[in-house]
Enzyme design. Structure first.
Site, PDB file in Angstrom:
ATOM      1  N   GLY A  46      44.200  42.750  32.706  1.00 25.31           N
ATOM      2  CA  GLY A  46      44.423  42.955  31.165  1.00 25.31           C
ATOM      3  C   GLY A  46      45.630  44.055  30.739  1.00 25.31           C
ATOM      4  O   GLY A  46      45.765  44.981  31.298  1.00 25.31           O
ATOM      5  N   ARG A  88      53.169  43.783  37.960  1.00 28.57           N
ATOM      6  CA  ARG A  88      52.883  42.242  37.233  1.00 28.57           C
ATOM      7  C   ARG A  88      54.038  42.379  36.164  1.00 28.57           C
ATOM      8  O   ARG A  88      54.249  43.174  35.419  1.00 28.57           O
ATOM      9  CB  ARG A  88      51.609  42.778  36.741  1.00 28.57           C
ATOM     10  CG  ARG A  88      50.571  42.991  37.820  1.00 28.57           C
ATOM     11  CD  ARG A  88      48.978  42.093  37.407  1.00 28.57           C
ATOM     12  NE  ARG A  88      49.062  40.727  36.805  1.00 28.57           N
ATOM     13  CZ  ARG A  88      47.876  40.454  36.348  1.00 28.57           C
ATOM     14  NH1 ARG A  88      46.868  41.161  36.129  1.00 28.57           N
ATOM     15  NH2 ARG A  88      48.027  38.910  36.255  1.00 28.57           N
ATOM     16  N   GLN A 197      38.044  35.104  34.280  1.00 29.61           N
ATOM     17  CA  GLN A 197      38.188  36.050  33.699  1.00 29.61           C
ATOM     18  C   GLN A 197      36.811  35.963  32.639  1.00 29.61           C
ATOM     19  O   GLN A 197      36.099  36.981  32.269  1.00 29.61           O
ATOM     20  CB  GLN A 197      39.316  36.719  33.071  1.00 29.61           C
ATOM     21  CG  GLN A 197      40.318  37.235  34.022  1.00 29.61           C
ATOM     22  CD  GLN A 197      41.424  36.271  34.397  1.00 29.61           C
ATOM     23  OE1 GLN A 197      41.017  35.287  34.627  1.00 29.61           O
ATOM     24  NE2 GLN A 197      42.656  36.612  34.880  1.00 29.61           N
ATOM     25  N   ASP A 238      49.813  39.045  26.494  1.00 24.56           N
ATOM     26  CA  ASP A 238      50.115  40.067  27.579  1.00 24.56           C
ATOM     27  C   ASP A 238      51.524  40.539  26.911  1.00 24.56           C
ATOM     28  O   ASP A 238      52.259  41.419  27.099  1.00 24.56           O
ATOM     29  CB  ASP A 238      50.423  39.316  28.732  1.00 24.56           C
ATOM     30  CG  ASP A 238      49.032  39.558  29.477  1.00 24.56           C
ATOM     31  OD1 ASP A 238      48.353  38.518  29.165  1.00 24.56           O
ATOM     32  OD2 ASP A 238      49.320  40.181  30.620  1.00 24.56           O
ATOM     33  N   LYS A 249      47.005  34.340  28.908  1.00 20.86           N
ATOM     34  CA  LYS A 249      46.542  33.839  30.289  1.00 20.86           C
ATOM     35  C   LYS A 249      46.701  32.189  30.210  1.00 20.86           C
ATOM     36  O   LYS A 249      46.769  31.681  29.083  1.00 20.86           O
ATOM     37  CB  LYS A 249      44.975  34.034  30.157  1.00 20.86           C
ATOM     38  CG  LYS A 249      44.355  33.370  31.428  1.00 20.86           C
ATOM     39  CD  LYS A 249      44.988  33.724  32.644  1.00 20.86           C
ATOM     40  CE  LYS A 249      44.993  35.223  32.976  1.00 20.86           C
ATOM     41  NZ  LYS A 249      45.875  35.331  34.231  1.00 20.86           N
TER      42      LYS A 249
HETATM   43  O1  MRU Z   1      45.950  38.308  34.446  1.00 16.74           O
HETATM   44  P1  MRU Z   1      45.209  38.903  33.562  1.00 16.74           P
HETATM   45  O2  MRU Z   1      43.715  39.045  33.732  1.00 16.74           O
HETATM   46  O3  MRU Z   1      45.607  40.333  33.678  1.00 16.74           O
HETATM   47  O4  MRU Z   1      45.137  38.129  32.244  1.00 16.74           O
HETATM   48  C1  MRU Z   1      44.832  38.999  30.979  1.00 16.74           C
HETATM   49  C2  MRU Z   1      45.090  38.314  29.719  1.00 16.74           C
HETATM   50  O5  MRU Z   1      45.539  37.200  29.846  1.00 16.74           O
HETATM   51  C3  MRU Z   1      44.381  38.985  28.528  1.00 16.74           C
HETATM   52  O6  MRU Z   1      44.189  38.062  27.608  1.00 16.74           O
HETATM   53  C4  MRU Z   1      45.707  39.840  27.939  1.00 16.74           C
HETATM   54  O7  MRU Z   1      46.075  40.712  29.109  1.00 16.74           O
HETATM   55  C5  MRU Z   1      45.284  40.705  26.657  1.00 16.74           C
HETATM   56  S1  MRU Z   1      44.234  41.838  27.430  1.00 16.74           S
HETATM   57  C6  MRU Z   1      43.753  42.770  26.008  1.00 16.74           C
END
Ligand code: MRU
Length: 346
Positions: A46, A88, A197, A238, A249
């Site tokens: 996240g 990441r 998730q 993100d 995502k």
């Molecule tokens: O791969 P992840 O689980 O880190 O992806 C998370 C997401 O896509 C969330 O929607 C995004 O980071 C926003 S979290 C407040």
């Protein structure tokens, strides 16, 4: 509120999100490298939570440093920053947090601070990043909650909740904000293949809070929208480019297109640390490609034949024209985003 990541005397403690909802296991990272590994392997995930963890990881790494000279101390810090930055690529909060820690280090060093003094300042900065993120999420909840009609049936994708932030959440912050305003809401949580998730984390968080939650597989959203069962969509992000394009995502883009087709508002909730005005549009946002195993397996069970090729882009880009509004801790921003997002960060 659910604990996501915490600074303790033993190190940076985080709940292992790979194991939820089956087990609530806490992991203590005792070095910067352990924090970096936890980010890369999705113990913590996240965008805002990644930023907070990276900041704490840098503070932790320097706290443990035995370097005596300032040159060696600075070189170790740079190395730790590079390591964090390699974890990441899409979540801009990671780079935002690293930059902020670098500015903190630079200001202290220029003021002639000793290594010990710099350690104290880095820890304070990491803690501030944590606390500011919680405050931002709560403000997002206050602004976003007002957008949610009474008895709204809300679709969300992935997990943009307390687990994805320092606490309270962004998209789930909007839902919590609506609940705090007294609105009765129900939530459809997309399962969110391949890492699940939505099924694992969003459903865990929301049911924990007593919020009516229905998990659906990703390919069911279209049919529920056509049946008139979804009133609005809210997701996190993100990275949001200067023109309002949103990386989130993988699968978010499809949900946005469906929402447009069915006349359903599509909201994005994110703190200012997710706004990347240096990136002109979504075309320039780097999209992380994650390990094949996340697609080929569920747990230890293999789903796919060994000969099949696999792709696993973890994010997609939703063009700004599909976004009804972007909710940040400073307000609700609408098109044209080139202008409104500049105001949002002014
Ligand atoms: O791969 P992840 O689980 O880190 O992806 C998370 C997401 O896509 C969330 O929607 C995004 O980071 C926003 S979290 C407040």
């Amino acid at each position: 509120m659910l604990p996501t990541v915490d600074w303790t005397a033993d190190g940076v403690v985080m709940i292992d999100q790979r194991k939820l909802p089956g087990a609530e296991v806490y992991v203590t990272c005792r070095t910067a490298a352990e924090v970096a590994k936890a980010i890369k392997t999705m113990v913590i995930r996240g965008a805002p939570a990644i930023g907070v963890a990276a900041a704490m990881g840098l503070a932790l790494g320097m706290k443990k440093s035995r370097a005596t000279g300032t040159v060696k101390f600075a070189a170790e810090f740079q190395k730790a920053c590079d390591l964090m930055a390699s974890t990441r690529p899409t979540a801009v909060n990671l780079f935002w947090a690293i930059d902020r820690m670098k500015r903190c280090f630079g200001a202290a060093a220029r003021a002639g601070a000793s290594a010990d003094e710099i350690k104290v300042r880095l820890e304070a900065e990491a803690r501030a990043i944590h606390d500011e993120d919680v405050a931002a999420c709560r403000a997002i909840g206050r602004f976003g909650g007002e957008l949610v009609p009474e008895r709204a049936r809300i679709l969300t994708h992935c997990n943009a909740g307390a687990l994805a932030t320092a606490g309270y959440g962004t998209a789930l912050g909007v839902i919590r904000g609506a609940v705090e305003l007294g609105r009765q809401v129900s939530v459809f949580a997309d399962e969110t293949r391949p890492f699940l998730q939505g099924a694992r984390l969003t459903a865990w968080e929301l049911t924990h809070d007593g919020i009516d939650t229905t998990v659906i597989t990703d390919n069911m959203a279209a049919t529920f929208m056509r049946q008139g069962l979804i009133d609005l969509v809210v997701v996190g992000a993100d990275r949001i480019a200067a023109n309002g394009d949103v990386a989130n995502k993988v699968g978010t883009y499809g949900v946005a297109v469906l929402a447009r087709e069915h006349g359903i508002p599509f909201y994005v909730a994110a703190p200012s640390s997710t706004l990347d005005l240096a990136t002109p549009s979504g075309a320039e946002i780097p999209i992380e490609e994650r390990p094949e195993r996340e697609v080929t397996h569920v747990g230890t069970t293999r789903l796919t034949p060994a000969a099949a090729k696999i792709r696993n882009p973890a994010f997609d880009v939703t063009p700004a024209r599909f976004v009804t509004a972007i909710v940040t801790e400073r307000g609700v921003w609408r098109a044209p985003y080139e202008e409104s997002l500049r105001q949002a960060t002014a």
